[in-house]
Write a protein that holds these residues in place. Structure first.
Motif, PDB file in Angstrom:
ATOM      1  N   VAL A  40       0.811  -1.224   0.000  1.00 60.15           N
ATOM      2  CA  VAL A  40       0.000   0.000   0.000  1.00 60.15           C
ATOM      3  C   VAL A  40       0.841   1.270   0.000  1.00 60.15           C
ATOM      4  CG1 VAL A  40      -1.954  -1.068   1.154  1.00 60.15           C
ATOM      5  CG2 VAL A  40      -0.180  -0.022   2.512  1.00 60.15           C
ATOM      6  N   ILE A  41       2.156   1.132   0.056  1.00 64.06           N
ATOM      7  CA  ILE A  41       3.012   2.321  -0.002  1.00 64.06           C
ATOM      8  C   ILE A  41       3.302   2.583  -1.469  1.00 64.06           C
ATOM      9  CG2 ILE A  41       5.209   3.350   0.682  1.00 64.06           C
ATOM     10  CD1 ILE A  41       5.245   1.486   3.082  1.00 64.06           C
ATOM     11  N   GLY A  42       2.477   3.409  -2.090  1.00 62.59           N
ATOM     12  CA  GLY A  42       2.603   3.642  -3.519  1.00 62.59           C
ATOM     13  C   GLY A  42       2.418   5.100  -3.883  1.00 62.59           C
ATOM     14  N   ALA A  43       2.069   5.311  -5.155  1.00 64.87           N
ATOM     15  CA  ALA A  43       1.903   6.671  -5.647  1.00 64.87           C
ATOM     16  C   ALA A  43       0.790   7.403  -4.909  1.00 64.87           C
ATOM     17  CB  ALA A  43       1.608   6.637  -7.144  1.00 64.87           C
ATOM     18  N   GLY A  44      -0.199   6.640  -4.396  1.00 61.85           N
ATOM     19  CA  GLY A  44      -1.270   7.277  -3.637  1.00 61.85           C
ATOM     20  C   GLY A  44      -0.755   8.027  -2.427  1.00 61.85           C
ATOM     21  N   LEU A  45       0.302   7.492  -1.801  1.00 54.55           N
ATOM     22  CA  LEU A  45       0.904   8.170  -0.655  1.00 54.55           C
ATOM     23  C   LEU A  45       1.868   9.256  -1.113  1.00 54.55           C
ATOM     24  CD1 LEU A  45       1.538   8.433   2.386  1.00 54.55           C
ATOM     25  CD2 LEU A  45       3.250   6.630   2.091  1.00 54.55           C
ATOM     26  N   PHE A  46       2.789   8.916  -2.018  1.00 53.71           N
ATOM     27  CA  PHE A  46       3.859   9.839  -2.385  1.00 53.71           C
ATOM     28  C   PHE A  46       3.371  11.045  -3.185  1.00 53.71           C
ATOM     29  CE2 PHE A  46       6.417   5.792  -2.034  1.00 53.71           C
ATOM     30  CZ  PHE A  46       7.069   6.176  -0.876  1.00 53.71           C
ATOM     31  N   VAL A  47       2.309  10.869  -3.974  1.00 53.92           N
ATOM     32  CA  VAL A  47       1.800  11.971  -4.797  1.00 53.92           C
ATOM     33  C   VAL A  47       0.375  12.346  -4.399  1.00 53.92           C
ATOM     34  CG1 VAL A  47       1.304  12.757  -7.141  1.00 53.92           C
ATOM     35  CG2 VAL A  47       3.253  11.245  -6.729  1.00 53.92           C
ATOM     36  N   GLY A  48      -0.495  11.337  -4.283  1.00 52.30           N
ATOM     37  CA  GLY A  48      -1.914  11.599  -4.031  1.00 52.30           C
ATOM     38  C   GLY A  48      -2.223  12.265  -2.710  1.00 52.30           C
ATOM     39  N   GLY A  68      -6.902   4.881   8.242  1.00 55.25           N
ATOM     40  CA  GLY A  68      -5.984   3.818   8.647  1.00 55.25           C
ATOM     41  C   GLY A  68      -6.610   2.880   9.656  1.00 55.25           C
ATOM     42  N   ALA A  69      -7.412   3.433  10.576  1.00 55.92           N
ATOM     43  CA  ALA A  69      -8.093   2.590  11.561  1.00 55.92           C
ATOM     44  C   ALA A  69      -9.074   1.648  10.871  1.00 55.92           C
ATOM     45  CB  ALA A  69      -8.827   3.464  12.578  1.00 55.92           C
ATOM     46  N   LEU A  70      -9.786   2.152   9.849  1.00 58.12           N
ATOM     47  CA  LEU A  70     -10.719   1.306   9.098  1.00 58.12           C
ATOM     48  C   LEU A  70      -9.953   0.185   8.390  1.00 58.12           C
ATOM     49  CD1 LEU A  70     -13.508   0.650   7.985  1.00 58.12           C
ATOM     50  CD2 LEU A  70     -13.137   2.367   6.199  1.00 58.12           C
ATOM     51  N   ALA A  71      -8.833   0.541   7.757  1.00 58.48           N
ATOM     52  CA  ALA A  71      -8.019  -0.472   7.069  1.00 58.48           C
ATOM     53  C   ALA A  71      -7.480  -1.508   8.054  1.00 58.48           C
ATOM     54  CB  ALA A  71      -6.868   0.202   6.324  1.00 58.48           C
ATOM     55  N   MET A  72      -7.089  -1.070   9.246  1.00 65.89           N
ATOM     56  CA  MET A  72      -6.595  -1.993  10.258  1.00 65.89           C
ATOM     57  C   MET A  72      -7.676  -2.984  10.693  1.00 65.89           C
ATOM     58  SD  MET A  72      -4.320   0.533  12.671  1.00 65.89           S
ATOM     59  CE  MET A  72      -3.983  -0.716  13.903  1.00 65.89           C
ATOM     60  N   LEU A  73      -8.904  -2.490  10.837  1.00 63.56           N
ATOM     61  CA  LEU A  73     -10.006  -3.373  11.224  1.00 63.56           C
ATOM     62  C   LEU A  73     -10.275  -4.415  10.133  1.00 63.56           C
ATOM     63  CD1 LEU A  73     -12.543  -0.841  12.819  1.00 63.56           C
ATOM     64  CD2 LEU A  73     -10.982  -2.407  14.000  1.00 63.56           C
ATOM     65  N   LEU A 259       0.408   2.273   9.392  1.00 65.78           N
ATOM     66  CA  LEU A 259      -0.221   3.425  10.034  1.00 65.78           C
ATOM     67  C   LEU A 259       0.841   4.422  10.489  1.00 65.78           C
ATOM     68  CD1 LEU A 259      -3.082   4.368  10.708  1.00 65.78           C
ATOM     69  CD2 LEU A 259      -2.816   3.380  12.970  1.00 65.78           C
ATOM     70  N   PHE A 260       1.947   3.893  11.018  1.00 66.36           N
ATOM     71  CA  PHE A 260       3.047   4.751  11.462  1.00 66.36           C
ATOM     72  C   PHE A 260       3.625   5.525  10.284  1.00 66.36           C
ATOM     73  CE2 PHE A 260       7.726   5.046  11.755  1.00 66.36           C
ATOM     74  CZ  PHE A 260       7.837   5.973  12.763  1.00 66.36           C
ATOM     75  N   PHE A 261       3.861   4.834   9.157  1.00 64.14           N
ATOM     76  CA  PHE A 261       4.458   5.484   7.993  1.00 64.14           C
ATOM     77  C   PHE A 261       3.525   6.552   7.425  1.00 64.14           C
ATOM     78  CE2 PHE A 261       7.048   1.418   7.207  1.00 64.14           C
ATOM     79  CZ  PHE A 261       8.147   1.949   7.871  1.00 64.14           C
ATOM     80  N   TYR A 262       2.250   6.218   7.288  1.00 65.08           N
ATOM     81  CA  TYR A 262       1.306   7.161   6.700  1.00 65.08           C
ATOM     82  C   TYR A 262       1.087   8.372   7.600  1.00 65.08           C
ATOM     83  CZ  TYR A 262      -0.456   4.523   2.642  1.00 65.08           C
ATOM     84  OH  TYR A 262      -0.587   3.907   1.423  1.00 65.08           O
ATOM     85  N   VAL A 263       0.709   8.103   8.839  1.00 69.77           N
ATOM     86  CA  VAL A 263       0.400   9.205   9.754  1.00 69.77           C
ATOM     87  C   VAL A 263       1.659   9.994  10.082  1.00 69.77           C
ATOM     88  CG1 VAL A 263      -0.491   9.793  12.032  1.00 69.77           C
ATOM     89  CG2 VAL A 263      -1.600   8.001  10.700  1.00 69.77           C
TER      90      VAL A 263
END
Length: 470
Positions: A40-48, A68-73, A259-263
């Motif tokens: 899930v670490i892709g263009a959506g994170l780096f650009v989007g 992220g909480a929804l994805a974790m569940l 979650l750590f990387f995104y947040v």
């Protein structure tokens, strides 16, 4: 009914107890762990993520926490079912066992369709970057090269896929760790020619929530789909030596680290730079690296995004081939796709997925703003439909497993059944909000049409099967 693990710890995607999974067991624990992290670490994170910041301001941190909480569940539910009943079809198999053939058919084909369409976006995006580096090679030439390379990697053995993803994910994770480290040094004024930033950018310009909770909710809609891809780790677990233990480990490690990387990334970005300076379509990572004086920041991030796109392409090709293979195992796709080559690779399933992927790429290159746009919109909200069926399946299967084989529940969903119901309510709320949003509405409507068509086909198949039985 749940399948009892075989001596090898594996069960067939469609089968009864004791049927060995015919695919190879070439994936190792490190492959699954990095697949969970890198998927899930892709263009959506780096650009989007720039689009999310522009609508939510610093509140994008809260948006990512909610999404992220929804994805974790969802991943916890998937982990619970996959560790108890590992299968190459993962949630499609679970849906069939929980709700009936129509559910397994529907979620499997919808997910396959989504992956092969999104694959075209990733191949085209990577080709655009490569074309910028070497303009002499046309964009279509790069697309052809990428498709051939990753098709070959997926045809020659699952361990090749695992190795590709391991090193791709390692590079992406390393890039984020380095980014976080440099950003923290800049925030505290440790880097040369920098002063401590403080909290001015977090609390100034309208405060932490400059656009209120409406902005946070808009941010959730902008970023929730960037968590799509986590599901592939539960599909891949069936091709590891110890799927029960490996899927549990991969799920546990992936959700918290992602979650750590995104947040963490969002927090340092909105701390270092004014949120109003972010522009949709522009990478906030490049902006941060430029602000701290990293030379060639744009090209560095181009390389990272390029790798991220190829990684996602590789993972989607793998996931789509295993999903359609699982459908064929259960009689929901042509039986000819069940042919297993040496090394336990479902080559016909790989080629079938690649063939549709090539069609999607051609549509994207030829008609990006018309035919392909409709195709892309038709899968825009499919992820939420898939997640919804995962949650409903977990509600049904959890109680069944507790009655028949409670010892297989090595990984349990938190706060069952309340958090499962909360996740379903959250997904329903996101769909309603997307319908109310003019920009997102076409995705929900077209995805609804695609889902309706698949459900109609599933219903007709059920009626025909009943007539045959009667």
């Amino acid at each position: 009914m749940h399948d009892a693990p075989t001596a090898a710890g594996k069960t067939s995607a469609g089968g009864g107890a004791g049927e060995a999974e015919p695919l190879s067991a070439g994936l190792k624990q490190r492959h699954l762990t990095m697949l969970g992290l890198g998927g899930v670490i892709g263009a959506g994170l780096f650009v989007g993520s720039g689009a999310g910041i522009s609508v939510a301001g610093p509140g994008i941190v809260v948006s990512y926490l909610i999404a992220g909480a929804l994805a974790m569940l969802i991943m916890r539910m998937l982990g619970e079912m996959s560790s108890a009943m590992p299968a190459s079809g993962a949630f499609s198999v679970h849906a069939e066992r929980a709700l009936g053939r129509w559910a397994g058919f529907s979620v499997g084909w919808l997910y396959w369709f989504m992956l092969v369409v999104v694959l075209a976006v990733e191949a085209t995006g990577a080709a655009q970057i490569a074309n910028g580096w070497l303009p002499a090679v046309p964009q279509w030439g790069w697309v052809l090269l990428f498709m051939v390379v990753f098709t070959a990697a997926n045809l020659t053995g699952v361990k090749n896929f695992g190795e590709f993803e391991f090193w791709f994910a390692t590079l992406k994770v390393g890039a984020i760790v380095l980014f976080l480290g440099l950003s923290l040094l800049a925030i505290f004024g440790v880097l040369p020619d920098t002063d401590p930033v403080g909290f001015t950018n977090l609390t100034g310009q309208g405060g932490f929530l400059p656009r209120g909770w409406d902005g946070v909710i808009s941010g959730v809609m902008a970023v929730v789909f960037s968590f799509g891809g986590l599901e592939v780790v539960t599909i891949a677990a069936a091709e590891s030596a110890d799927p029960v233990r490996n899927v549990a480990r991969a799920v546990r490690s992936a959700v918290w680290r992602i979650l750590f990387f995104y947040v963490g990334s969002m927090l340092v970005i909105v701390t270092l730079l004014p949120w109003s300076s972010q522009q949709p379509g522009k990478s906030p990572y490049v902006a941060v690296l430029n602000s701290v004086g990293v030379p060639g920041a744009g090209q560095i991030m181009n390389v990272v995004v390029f790798v991220a796109l190829l990684s996602a392409l590789n993972a989607n090709l793998y996931g789509s081939s295993r999903m359609i293979f699982s459908l064929a195992e259960r009689g929901e796709a042509p039986r000819s796709l069940l042919k297993i080559a040496g090394g336990g690779v479902p080559r016909r399933a790989v080629l079938a997925s690649v063939a549709f992927g090539f069609v999607s790429v051609l549509l994207n290159l030829k008609w990006p703003d018309s035919v392909f746009l409709y195709l892309l919109n038709s899968v825009g909200a499919v992820l939420l439909f898939v997640w919804g069926l995962i949650a409903v399946s977990q509600l049904r299967l959890r109680r069944r497993i507790e009655r028949t084989a409670p010892e297989t529940l090595t990984l349990r969903m938190w706060g069952f059944p309340y958090l499962t119901w909360a996740a379903l309510a959250a997904m329903g709320a996101v769909l309603v909000l997307m319908l109310m949003d003019e920009g997102s509405r076409p995705q929900v409507l077209w995805s609804g049409v695609a889902t309706g068509v698949v459900l109609a086909v599933a219903g007709l198949r059920e009626l025909r099967a009943r007539r045959v039985r009667d």
